[in-house]
Design a protein around this motif. Structure first.
Motif, PDB file in Angstrom:
ATOM      1  N   TYR A  50       0.820  -1.224   0.000  1.00  0.00           N
ATOM      2  CA  TYR A  50       0.000   0.000   0.000  1.00  0.00           C
ATOM      3  C   TYR A  50       0.847   1.265   0.000  1.00  0.00           C
ATOM      4  N   GLU A  51       1.929   1.267   0.757  1.00  0.00           N
ATOM      5  CA  GLU A  51       2.801   2.449   0.769  1.00  0.00           C
ATOM      6  C   GLU A  51       3.486   2.624  -0.574  1.00  0.00           C
ATOM      7  N   GLY A  52       3.823   1.536  -1.221  1.00  0.00           N
ATOM      8  CA  GLY A  52       4.412   1.603  -2.555  1.00  0.00           C
ATOM      9  C   GLY A  52       3.439   2.156  -3.573  1.00  0.00           C
ATOM     10  N   GLN A  53       2.165   1.779  -3.462  1.00  0.00           N
ATOM     11  CA  GLN A  53       1.157   2.314  -4.367  1.00  0.00           C
ATOM     12  C   GLN A  53       1.008   3.817  -4.190  1.00  0.00           C
ATOM     13  N   ALA A  54       1.041   4.278  -2.945  1.00  0.00           N
ATOM     14  CA  ALA A  54       0.934   5.721  -2.683  1.00  0.00           C
ATOM     15  C   ALA A  54       2.150   6.448  -3.245  1.00  0.00           C
ATOM     16  N   LYS A  55       3.324   5.852  -3.078  1.00  0.00           N
ATOM     17  CA  LYS A  55       4.549   6.466  -3.590  1.00  0.00           C
ATOM     18  C   LYS A  55       4.529   6.519  -5.117  1.00  0.00           C
ATOM     19  N   ALA A  56       4.072   5.454  -5.762  1.00  0.00           N
ATOM     20  CA  ALA A  56       3.999   5.415  -7.223  1.00  0.00           C
ATOM     21  C   ALA A  56       3.026   6.471  -7.745  1.00  0.00           C
ATOM     22  N   GLU A  57       1.890   6.621  -7.075  1.00  0.00           N
ATOM     23  CA  GLU A  57       0.920   7.627  -7.505  1.00  0.00           C
ATOM     24  C   GLU A  57       1.468   9.038  -7.326  1.00  0.00           C
ATOM     25  N   LYS A  58       2.204   9.262  -6.238  1.00  0.00           N
ATOM     26  CA  LYS A  58       2.803  10.581  -6.013  1.00  0.00           C
ATOM     27  C   LYS A  58       3.834  10.894  -7.100  1.00  0.00           C
ATOM     28  N   PHE A  59       4.688   9.911  -7.426  1.00  0.00           N
ATOM     29  CA  PHE A  59       5.670  10.118  -8.497  1.00  0.00           C
ATOM     30  C   PHE A  59       4.972  10.421  -9.814  1.00  0.00           C
ATOM     31  N   TYR A  60       3.916   9.671 -10.113  1.00  0.00           N
ATOM     32  CA  TYR A  60       3.186   9.864 -11.368  1.00  0.00           C
ATOM     33  C   TYR A  60       2.623  11.281 -11.456  1.00  0.00           C
ATOM     34  N   ARG A  61       1.990  11.738 -10.394  1.00  0.00           N
ATOM     35  CA  ARG A  61       1.398  13.080 -10.410  1.00  0.00           C
ATOM     36  C   ARG A  61       2.457  14.176 -10.536  1.00  0.00           C
TER      37      ARG A  61
END
Length: 95
Positions: free
Chosen positions: A13-24
């Motif tokens: 879950y933390e990785g998903q949040a980090k990936a979404e932050k990088f994407y944005r």
């Protein structure tokens, strides 16, 4: 076939949040740079090319399950063993 099964395909879950932050962040930065550069040279196509490059970079960074997105795995509970009484009771309830 075992090679393909050994490839990790999950993110925590933390990785998903980090990936979404990088994407944005990547899409926003490339969008702003593309708009500014396109305005300076008066070519909207350059804005689109820069934004497309940012989208490709963002996909390459955020979609694959890189090891940096799998640092906090979940601790799953162990499955409970089925006793005969519980299995029979659940079958009776379904009928």
């Amino acid at each position: 076939m075992d090679f393909f099964n050994s490839i990790p395909t999950h993110m925590d879950y933390e990785g998903q949040a980090k990936a979404e932050k990088f994407y944005r962040v990547i899409i926003t930065l490339f969008g702003v740079v593309g708009i500014v550069w396109g305005y300076i040279i008066q070519q909207f196509s350059q804005t689109i090319f820069i934004l497309a490059a940012g989208a490709i970079l963002a996909v390459l960074i955020s979609v694959p399950p890189w090891p940096m997105y799998r640092k906090h795995p979940l601790n799953w509970q162990k499955p409970r063993g089925d006793s005969g009484d519980n299995a029979n009771a659940s079958k009776k309830k379904k009928k």
